[in-house]
Design a protein around this motif. Structure first.
Motif, PDB file in Angstrom:
ATOM      1  N   MET A  21      41.820   7.842 -11.183  1.00 32.86           N
ATOM      2  CA  MET A  21      42.951   7.048 -10.703  1.00 32.86           C
ATOM      3  C   MET A  21      42.557   5.583 -10.524  1.00 32.86           C
ATOM      4  SD  MET A  21      45.414   7.896  -7.468  1.00 32.86           S
ATOM      5  CE  MET A  21      46.106   6.554  -6.473  1.00 32.86           C
ATOM      6  N   ALA A  22      41.352   5.347 -10.032  1.00 33.25           N
ATOM      7  CA  ALA A  22      40.891   3.964  -9.861  1.00 33.25           C
ATOM      8  C   ALA A  22      40.742   3.269 -11.211  1.00 33.25           C
ATOM      9  CB  ALA A  22      39.557   3.943  -9.104  1.00 33.25           C
ATOM     10  N   LEU A  66      45.961  11.845 -16.581  1.00 34.22           N
ATOM     11  CA  LEU A  66      45.574  13.243 -16.800  1.00 34.22           C
ATOM     12  C   LEU A  66      44.490  13.367 -17.864  1.00 34.22           C
ATOM     13  CD1 LEU A  66      48.843  15.340 -16.487  1.00 34.22           C
ATOM     14  CD2 LEU A  66      47.113  14.787 -14.779  1.00 34.22           C
ATOM     15  N   THR A  67      44.616  12.578 -18.929  1.00 31.09           N
ATOM     16  CA  THR A  67      43.584  12.611 -19.969  1.00 31.09           C
ATOM     17  C   THR A  67      42.243  12.214 -19.382  1.00 31.09           C
ATOM     18  OG1 THR A  67      45.324  11.799 -21.411  1.00 31.09           O
ATOM     19  CG2 THR A  67      43.102  11.855 -22.328  1.00 31.09           C
ATOM     20  N   LYS A  68      42.255  11.182 -18.537  1.00 25.64           N
ATOM     21  CA  LYS A  68      40.999  10.712 -17.948  1.00 25.64           C
ATOM     22  C   LYS A  68      40.389  11.778 -17.045  1.00 25.64           C
ATOM     23  CE  LYS A  68      41.321   5.680 -18.178  1.00 25.64           C
ATOM     24  NZ  LYS A  68      42.585   5.278 -18.801  1.00 25.64           N
ATOM     25  N   ILE A  69      41.235  12.461 -16.272  1.00 26.57           N
ATOM     26  CA  ILE A  69      40.713  13.529 -15.409  1.00 26.57           C
ATOM     27  C   ILE A  69      40.142  14.652 -16.271  1.00 26.57           C
ATOM     28  CG2 ILE A  69      41.356  15.359 -13.786  1.00 26.57           C
ATOM     29  CD1 ILE A  69      43.360  13.458 -12.537  1.00 26.57           C
ATOM     30  N   ASN A  70      40.920  15.050 -17.278  1.00 30.20           N
ATOM     31  CA  ASN A  70      40.500  16.194 -18.095  1.00 30.20           C
ATOM     32  C   ASN A  70      39.222  15.924 -18.878  1.00 30.20           C
ATOM     33  OD1 ASN A  70      42.392  18.120 -17.361  1.00 30.20           O
ATOM     34  ND2 ASN A  70      43.946  17.223 -18.719  1.00 30.20           N
ATOM     35  N   GLN A  71      39.080  14.693 -19.351  1.00 29.39           N
ATOM     36  CA  GLN A  71      37.843  14.309 -20.043  1.00 29.39           C
ATOM     37  C   GLN A  71      36.621  14.751 -19.255  1.00 29.39           C
ATOM     38  OE1 GLN A  71      37.907  10.090 -20.450  1.00 29.39           O
ATOM     39  NE2 GLN A  71      38.781  10.136 -22.519  1.00 29.39           N
ATOM     40  N   THR A  72      36.593  14.310 -17.986  1.00 31.76           N
ATOM     41  CA  THR A  72      35.433  14.613 -17.162  1.00 31.76           C
ATOM     42  C   THR A  72      35.304  16.111 -16.927  1.00 31.76           C
ATOM     43  OG1 THR A  72      35.960  12.549 -16.046  1.00 31.76           O
ATOM     44  CG2 THR A  72      34.221  13.899 -15.077  1.00 31.76           C
ATOM     45  N   PHE A  73      36.429  16.749 -16.601  1.00 24.80           N
ATOM     46  CA  PHE A  73      36.340  18.173 -16.285  1.00 24.80           C
ATOM     47  C   PHE A  73      35.965  19.001 -17.506  1.00 24.80           C
ATOM     48  CE2 PHE A  73      38.478  17.140 -12.337  1.00 24.80           C
ATOM     49  CZ  PHE A  73      37.769  17.941 -11.467  1.00 24.80           C
ATOM     50  N   ASN A  74      36.500  18.615 -18.667  1.00 23.42           N
ATOM     51  CA  ASN A  74      36.171  19.390 -19.861  1.00 23.42           C
ATOM     52  C   ASN A  74      34.694  19.270 -20.204  1.00 23.42           C
ATOM     53  OD1 ASN A  74      38.775  20.194 -20.047  1.00 23.42           O
ATOM     54  ND2 ASN A  74      39.372  18.679 -21.595  1.00 23.42           N
TER      55      ASN A  74
END
Lengths: 353, 353
Positions: B168-169, B328-336
């Motif tokens: 988010m930041a 969401l893409t940015k969050i998923n990048q890290t989680f994936n």
């Protein structure tokens, strides 16, 4: 006239040692002449200060020790190195031995807490200590606890905090039956932690004559003065206190920069200078210096380490009032009469399981 | 040109419904013309507002429903009564069905959270949602989470919060590698909660390219801007947020009363009026309106219920940016890539037992 209040001072505590402790206690002495002091620490340094403050010198006794706890020492280290010898320990020990009524230190908080527990022990019926502070509000002032002595709390500990906090409010604010609120959040589906809800039931069912439980208070209720006493466990209490301090500093910074933006605002500042001074006084953290350690078999006051003489004087004032108006007696009254219901009563969880 | 950002609005949410939602979205539209809206609620009331705001009308579609969730309803009640029918549910449902990119509601927080979880479900690898807010600091702004979605957090949940908060930041502040701090207290002997210390180890060992973990931050570090992202569990986060709001109001009140005390301070106020206006703007809570629900399979923005059109516009702005810059893409990048280490890695406690 009543007996003098005897205050043990850890003269080596804080960032400045005797050069703040002695003049600070001297300021408090002018407000409460019925005080006497025992100062623990480097006698040469202490006496140098006392020579400059003859009124203090007249009511002080000095006990020399070479050992001083530093601000960086871990509590366990401090205990190992400074037990029985450090100025901090000796000040507490004077309270334990009945030679002083209260100890005041600007030293390392963790070390002071560990030594206080170790030396003074807990009051019967209370298993963990708490730190209470005085919080300025729009209405006047409130007692907020626990602001960092121990993390997490079950319902019974929260109820003990309510009892101790209201005893402190009765001492400080001279009210018969302080209002007490439990800090909680209003967002989450279940509206708060299980223990907090249980504590609310417990306080309602105890219906103590010494406090009026008014229910839950959210974070923004503290500054509003929603209750005379705000109760929470030490993690969130410390976060609340520090966050409020940070916000106050932040707004002061905004204000400073806004007032120096234009020549008009600078002129405005000059005209309103006394108003700004009043505001600064109102927000002066030195005025509310002095965290009270509650739950111990003795009264201990923690001053900020970085404060000046004026700030240290506030901490000594708090210590004086706690003794003069019988904090411990007030706490024990409630616990002796109703403490049983705190230890006997099963928590909701126990009752279910 | 890129595709338009499609925003679903719960037109009945908040204290004022369409009379704030429509003009508020209209203000945001002037800042982001590449937006279109679907408004859910009482079509007569919505259309009356749209007639007054032709620019909004040109990019809006209205979906009628009679059912609106009230501010007083409990989440479970709201779900029972408003599932599949209420304006709140339908706005979320538009996101689930891919008809909108983000939902914005000024309605009941608990109900919105419950419906969001129920309808959108959690992102893979995240078990509980969080609410993140933008916190103005002396330096600039920080993301603070969780400010009240769920109480308590183990180390892995705190690490997830760090990942989502820094995504988010990156969206909001346009920085490559935001700094992240864990909110903690510095008083207690063990210096904080076990889970928080574990989370610190976890974040250090993960050493993610998307964030720079800087360690612990105390409550007064938030306003200083000690880190771009401040992570804590929902109880203390909510207490911190509300306490800061309360302190800001309290100081504003002090300032008002100080400036009206004497004729000199009143004259000063007149001279410095523009400075006070700048200060008021700086402290304007409407500018940071818009809590972001994180961890869901979709973007949901919660506006304050009592805000005006200007405040609601800020919430819509936040929603726009989250979509435009691919939260969401940015969050998923890290989680994936690294989420596995969050689920595989045993906590210290598990490793010991």
């Amino acid at each position: 006239m009543a007996q003098k209040v005897r205050i043990a001072l850890d003269a080596m505590g804080g960032d400045f040692g005797p050069s703040v402790v002695v003049p600070g206690a001297g300021i408090s002495l002018t407000r409460h002449p019925d005080t006497e002091f025992i100062l623990f620490g480097d006698s040469a340094a202490i006496n140098r200060q006392l020579d400059k403050h003859p009124a203090m010198k007249a009511v002080s006794r000095v006990v020399h020790t070479d050992v001083a706890i530093t601000m960086e020492e871990k509590p366990s280290q401090a205990l190992r190195r400074g037990r029985k010898t450090s100025s901090m320990w000796l000040a507490l020990d004077a309270v334990r031995k009945g030679e002083a009524d209260v100890a005041v230190s600007a030293g390392n908080t963790g070390a002071l807490m560990a030594m206080s527990r170790f030396n003074l022990r807990m009051l019967p019926g209370i298993d963990r200590p708490a730190i209470a502070c005085v919080w300025p509000t729009i209405r006047s002032e409130s007692v907020v606890l626990d602001v960092g002595a121990s993390i997490g709390a079950d319902a019974r500990h929260l109820a003990s905090l309510a009892i101790m906090g209201s005893a402190m409010a009765r001492v400080l604010f001279d009210i018969e039956r302080p209002t007490v609120g439990l800090l909680n959040i209003g967002v989450e589906e279940v509206k708060g932690v299980e223990e907090v809800k249980e504590a609310a039931e417990l306080l309602r069912s105890m219906d103590l004559p010494e406090l009026e439980f008014i229910g839950f208070v959210e974070g923004d209720g503290i500054g509003k003065g929603a209750a005379d006493v705000i109760v929470t466990e030490g993690f969130s209490g410390n976060i609340a206190l520090k966050t409020a301090e940070g916000t106050a500093r932040q707004i002061a910074e905004y204000l400073r920069s806004a007032m120096s933006r234009t020549w008009r605002s600078k002129i405005g500042y000059l005209f309103a200078k006394s108003a700004f001074k009043a505001l600064r006084d109102k927000m002066d953290p030195r005025k509310v210096n002095g965290g009270v350690f509650l739950g111990l078999n003795g009264v201990v006051i923690k001053s900020h380490g970085g404060t000046d003489a004026e700030g240290f004087a506030s901490a000594v004032d708090v210590g004086y009032e706690m003794v003069r108006y019988d904090l411990l007696t007030k706490i024990n009254q409630t616990f002796n009469r109703d403490g049983g219901s705190l230890t006997r009563m099963p928590t909701a969880q126990e009752a279910v399981s």
